[in-house]
Design a protein around this motif. Structure first.
Motif, PDB file in Angstrom:
ATOM      1  N   ASP A  58      53.680  11.608  31.887  1.00  0.00           N
ATOM      2  CA  ASP A  58      53.285  10.536  31.399  1.00  0.00           C
ATOM      3  C   ASP A  58      52.595  10.388  29.842  1.00  0.00           C
ATOM      4  O   ASP A  58      52.526  11.715  29.546  1.00  0.00           O
ATOM      5  N   HIS A  59      52.055   9.254  29.437  1.00  0.00           N
ATOM      6  CA  HIS A  59      51.589   9.398  28.235  1.00  0.00           C
ATOM      7  C   HIS A  59      50.244  10.005  28.075  1.00  0.00           C
ATOM      8  O   HIS A  59      49.895  10.615  26.976  1.00  0.00           O
ATOM      9  N   GLU A  60      49.508   9.815  29.017  1.00  0.00           N
ATOM     10  CA  GLU A  60      48.177  10.698  29.230  1.00  0.00           C
ATOM     11  C   GLU A  60      48.389  11.877  29.165  1.00  0.00           C
ATOM     12  O   GLU A  60      47.644  12.864  28.377  1.00  0.00           O
TER      13      GLU A  60
ATOM     14  N   ALA B  62      49.471  13.273  25.857  1.00  0.00           N
ATOM     15  CA  ALA B  62      48.293  13.516  24.842  1.00  0.00           C
ATOM     16  C   ALA B  62      47.766  14.954  24.885  1.00  0.00           C
ATOM     17  O   ALA B  62      47.485  15.744  24.056  1.00  0.00           O
TER      18      ALA B  62
ATOM     19  N   GLY C 104      43.187  15.053  23.917  1.00  0.00           N
ATOM     20  CA  GLY C 104      44.035  14.013  24.286  1.00  0.00           C
ATOM     21  C   GLY C 104      43.381  12.992  24.127  1.00  0.00           C
ATOM     22  O   GLY C 104      44.287  11.801  23.621  1.00  0.00           O
ATOM     23  N   GLU C 105      42.247  12.574  24.404  1.00  0.00           N
ATOM     24  CA  GLU C 105      41.562  11.219  24.001  1.00  0.00           C
ATOM     25  C   GLU C 105      41.435  10.858  22.603  1.00  0.00           C
ATOM     26  O   GLU C 105      41.211   9.526  22.371  1.00  0.00           O
TER      27      GLU C 105
ATOM     28  N   ASP D 210      44.599   5.119  22.036  1.00  0.00           N
ATOM     29  CA  ASP D 210      44.596   4.609  23.065  1.00  0.00           C
ATOM     30  C   ASP D 210      44.665   5.733  24.238  1.00  0.00           C
ATOM     31  O   ASP D 210      44.759   5.517  25.560  1.00  0.00           O
ATOM     32  N   GLY D 211      44.263   7.134  23.691  1.00  0.00           N
ATOM     33  CA  GLY D 211      44.169   8.410  24.587  1.00  0.00           C
ATOM     34  C   GLY D 211      45.729   8.559  25.243  1.00  0.00           C
ATOM     35  O   GLY D 211      46.038   9.297  26.110  1.00  0.00           O
ATOM     36  N   GLN D 212      46.667   7.932  24.544  1.00  0.00           N
ATOM     37  CA  GLN D 212      48.139   8.203  25.006  1.00  0.00           C
ATOM     38  C   GLN D 212      48.894   8.901  23.792  1.00  0.00           C
ATOM     39  O   GLN D 212      48.894   8.636  22.776  1.00  0.00           O
TER      40      GLN D 212
ATOM     41  N   ALA E 176      55.412  10.554  25.854  1.00  0.00           N
ATOM     42  CA  ALA E 176      55.996  10.820  27.462  1.00  0.00           C
ATOM     43  C   ALA E 176      57.172  11.806  27.286  1.00  0.00           C
ATOM     44  O   ALA E 176      57.972  11.750  26.248  1.00  0.00           O
TER      45      ALA E 176
END
Length: 283
Positions: free
Chosen positions: A33-35, A38, A55-56, A60-62, A65
């Motif tokens: 996923d996007h998190e 990242a 990653g953060e 948006d921390g994302q 994908a």
């Protein structure tokens, strides 16, 4: 010249689905996923010598994908190259999928109805000619021929693997000798089901009962598309413009393909195509 204006694309494919019960060797798909994306992108930056990115730190921390897919090129709808059938065709080196000419993979298609054929039955040369006669159609070099069995209705079930008729060697060679380079089927396999071929071989230990349609490709050069879908959504049986370009896998026996037919949109409605795409989840 063919125009894409006022036409509706009809998806004739089944997609790559993780753990599909209709596949003997199902694909495995790991989703990020996007998190997670990242974190992975941050790791890539670190490997490139850019330190300190976490990653953060992404918006948006994302991140992005993505997926990792483990699958054979015979998963889902795919085009088998001549190399799949043997190392040579009539004494010449067999083409791998990256060597298949694109001209073979597009043109007008003819759809032959074998939904009436018994499960496990072998489609004969005579039956091919009977279906062509019923359509009042003579094949031309460069056309594509699709065999409609209705087996795609069973996609998503174990029965999909065994409930269909298959092509015979004589029928396959008969098509190729008329200039057909690509033959497709909406069934799991081009030949009869595995168990039926095995049963026939056991009855007389006749090697010609084992994958006869495939091995016809050692004598005549052609490609076959397996696991098509939605042939019943096409409004006519002849002169159907299609593209069936395979994904290039270097040196491989097959490549994934998403066959698409183009149907004239006479009334501005796309309901038929939408229904066809829904049938396989828009695969």
């Amino acid at each position: 010249m063919f125009s894409f204006a006022n036409v509706t694309p009809v998806d004739l494919s089944i997609g790559i689905e993780p753990d599909a019960v209709s596949e003997p060797w199902p694909a495995q798909v790991e989703y990020f996923d996007h998190e997670a994306g990242a974190d992975l992108l941050a790791s890539n930056l670190a490997a490139a010598g850019v330190d300190g990115v976490e990653g953060e730190d992404f918006p948006d921390g994302q991140g992005l994908a993505w997926e990792e897919v483990t699958a054979i090129p015979h998963t889902g709808t795919h085009l088998d190259a001549p190399w799949h059938y043997g190392p040579e065709v009539d004494g010449e080196p067999a083409k791998t999928v990256d060597e298949v000419p694109l001209e073979w993979c597009c043109g007008d298609a003819v759809v032959l109805d074998f939904t009436w054929k018994e499960v496990g039955g072998e489609i004969t040369l005579e039956e091919i000619d009977e279906q062509l006669a019923a359509l009042d159609h003579e094949l031309s070099a460069g056309e594509l021929v699709f065999i409609e069995t209705g087996a795609d209705d069973l996609w998503g079930t174990p029965e999909y693997l065994s409930a269909f008729p298959g092509m015979g060697a004589a029928a396959t060679k008969h098509l190729v000798e008329q200039g057909i380079k690509v033959v497709g089927t909406d069934a799991y396999g081009f030949d009869k089901p595995f168990a039926e071929m095995g049963r026939r071989w056991a009855d007389g230990e006749d090697e010609s009962e084992l994958w006869p349609a495939h091995f016809a490709g050692r004598e005549v050069e052609y490609c076959q598309i397996e696991k098509m879908a939605n042939l019943n959504a096409l409004p006519r049986r002849t002169n159907v413009p299609v593209v069936t370009f395979p994904v290039v896998v270097e040196g491989a026996s097959a490549g994934w393909v998403r066959p698409v037919a183009f149907v004239e949109d006479e009334d501005g409605s796309t309901a038929d195509a939408d229904h066809a795409n829904d049938a396989t989840g828009g695969a």
